[in-house]
Design a protein around this motif. Structure first.
Motif, PDB file in Angstrom:
ATOM      1  N   THR A 289     -34.046 -23.604  -1.964  1.00  0.00           N
ATOM      2  CA  THR A 289     -35.445 -23.158  -2.018  1.00  0.00           C
ATOM      3  C   THR A 289     -36.097 -23.078  -0.643  1.00  0.00           C
ATOM      4  O   THR A 289     -37.019 -22.303  -0.437  1.00  0.00           O
ATOM      5  CB  THR A 289     -36.260 -24.111  -2.902  1.00  0.00           C
ATOM      6  N   ASP A 290     -35.644 -23.882   0.306  1.00  0.00           N
ATOM      7  CA  ASP A 290     -36.308 -23.921   1.613  1.00  0.00           C
ATOM      8  C   ASP A 290     -35.453 -23.327   2.732  1.00  0.00           C
ATOM      9  O   ASP A 290     -35.707 -23.557   3.908  1.00  0.00           O
ATOM     10  CB  ASP A 290     -36.668 -25.365   1.975  1.00  0.00           C
ATOM     11  N   ASN A 292     -33.936 -20.552   5.287  1.00  0.00           N
ATOM     12  CA  ASN A 292     -34.367 -19.298   5.908  1.00  0.00           C
ATOM     13  C   ASN A 292     -33.196 -18.316   5.935  1.00  0.00           C
ATOM     14  O   ASN A 292     -32.043 -18.699   5.784  1.00  0.00           O
ATOM     15  CB  ASN A 292     -34.911 -19.548   7.317  1.00  0.00           C
ATOM     16  N   GLU A 387     -40.908 -17.399   0.464  1.00  0.00           N
ATOM     17  CA  GLU A 387     -41.253 -18.146  -0.738  1.00  0.00           C
ATOM     18  C   GLU A 387     -40.111 -18.028  -1.751  1.00  0.00           C
ATOM     19  O   GLU A 387     -39.534 -16.953  -1.942  1.00  0.00           O
ATOM     20  CB  GLU A 387     -42.544 -17.612  -1.350  1.00  0.00           C
TER      21      GLU A 387
END
Length: 456
Positions: A289-290, A292, A387
């Protein structure tokens, strides 16, 4: 005694030479020429005559009668989708794939399901004995009173058995192991494969029998044998996947009775192949989810929308020229998008190595994935994640504009179904329809606008 005439034929492309050549002048491959005898031309030519002795004749198109059931559906909806809605009666289907990928398993399961419809199925194997096939059939729980096994490689005997049984479906596993006695060349040669396929085509069309042919593939991934083999058949399917993973993809690259963009996804288990009804969850289940360098795109594969994660890794180059590497994506498309980002979005990417991939092993080649590729590149370059509930759809032009894509409603509904809260689409796609509740649709006109809204 007359001197035997010989010729040398390339086993890759079918090029004929009167003498041996190390390198084929047509396809450029090395050591592919095999010596073959030149048989005397036969006076009798094969015509399209059915087992009942009926010959083809010209007739008005309005007088052509259609079959009562033009398509026969199997219990595997993924298989039906790839074929365009089901198995077409009297069609010739070629299935290729790497060794051990599961071609025989797929066809054995499919044969059992077709036999359950009440039609006879003849499974001809040139690679396994009847006992070996029975062992696999027991493991797959394939049992039917209409399922016949026939371990044979002689094409004459196979034709006689088809004429005697007159089954509705025939499976040939594989065409490279079959032998035409009248052709004086090695088994698996270009001449053998061409003549065997031509005879199977004649049997299929004149007797309304659906025939499935298994074809081996070369190291380059193409089906072994002459290219004319793919032109002769009605449908060409490729069974793809990684031997180290359980998921398999069945892709149509030619289909006279349906779309060539369809794909079916299966999971290989101990009891056989299991359909994957929602492949988007598979492609997204391991996403961080986090992280890049990641962006989600809703891609259309035929009539099916699939959500796929596109990953990018942008690092400073240590060589003189920056590298561009892509897996599951077109490398030229990646280079083009990076050039647009450098020119229109003022990103200095000329001294950066770029590594991109479509997660899950799927191959994406439609223009609508451009925006997701660009966002993943920007995310990795800036070391700033997107997101987790955002997705991106759009084609990028050379002037930096975001161009409209097709089937936008289906794409947005699929993203909403999987829990995404915001989706970026071309601004011109906002007209003529209303967005569903529960997801924010953001229209963007340029790549600069998309980057600004995605990271702010």
């Amino acid at each position: 005694m007359a001197k035997t005439k010989t010729q040398f034929m390339c086993q890759e492309c079918g090029y004929v030479s009167p003498r041996y050549l190390g390198k084929c002048p047509n396809c450029g491959r090395w050591n592919t020429f095999v010596e073959e005898r030149i048989s005397e031309p036969k006076e009798e030519r094969k015509s399209r005559v059915s087992f009942e002795g009926k010959k083809s004749k010209p007739q008005l198109i309005k007088q052509v009668s259609m079959a009562e059931e033009p398509r026969v559906k199997t219990a595997m909806e993924e298989f039906n989708r790839v074929l365009g809605g089901g198995v077409v009666a009297g069609s010739l289907v070629l299935i290729g794939g790497d060794p051990g990928i599961g071609k025989s398993t797929l066809l054995l399961q499919m044969s059992g399901q077709l036999a359950a419809t009440g039609r006879d199925v003849l499974y001809v194997s040139g690679e396994e004995s009847a006992t070996q096939i029975k062992m696999r059939a027991d493991r797959l729980k394939v049992q039917s009173e209409n399922f016949y096994l026939y371990p044979e490689t002689d094409m004459k005997n196979i034709r006689d058995s088809i004429e005697k049984l007159h089954p509705g479906f025939v499976v040939i596993d594989s065409v490279q192991t079959m032998q035409e006695p009248d052709i004086e060349s090695a088994v698996g040669s270009v001449s053998q494969i061409r003549e065997i396929t031509a005879e199977l085509l004649q049997i299929s069309k004149t007797n309304n029998i659906t025939i499935f042919i298994v074809g081996h593939v070369t190291k380059g991934g193409a089906i072994a044998g002459p290219k004319i083999l793919e032109h002769m058949v009605d449908t060409v399917l490729y069974f793809e996947g990684d031997l180290h993973h359980t998921y398999r993809i069945l892709r149509a690259v030619k289909n006279r009775f349906g779309s060539t963009n369809e794909l079916g996804i299966f999971e290989m288990r101990e009891e056989g192949l299991r359909e994957v009804s929602n492949p988007s969850e598979i492609f997204l289940e391991e996403r961080l989810t986090d992280a890049n360098g990641s962006a989600i795109v809703v891609s259309m594969e035929g009539t099916r929308p699939i959500l796929v994660e596109i990953q990018a890794l942008i690092t400073p180059t240590i060589y003189g020229n920056a590298q561009r590497t892509a897996s599951g994506l077109d490398r030229n498309r990646v280079s083009l998008i990076m050039a647009v980002l450098e020119k229109r979005a003022n990103l200095t990417l000329q001294n950066q190595d770029a590594y991109l991939k479509a997660a899950g092993g799927v191959k994406l080649d439609e223009p609508a994935i451009d925006l997701a590729i660009a966002i993943s590149i920007v995310s990795s370059f800036r070391n700033q994640g997107t997101e987790a509930t955002d997705s991106f759809i759009g084609e990028i032009g050379l002037t930096g504009e975001i161009r409209r894509v097709n089937r936008i409603e289906q794409r947005v509904n699929e993203a909403k179904k999987l829990g995404f809260k915001r989706i970026f689409i071309p601004k011109n796609n906002l007209q003529g329809w209303s967005a569903p509740k529960g997801i924010e649709v953001v229209g963007v006109a340029t790549i600069t606008e998309a980057i600004h809204k995605a990271f702010n």
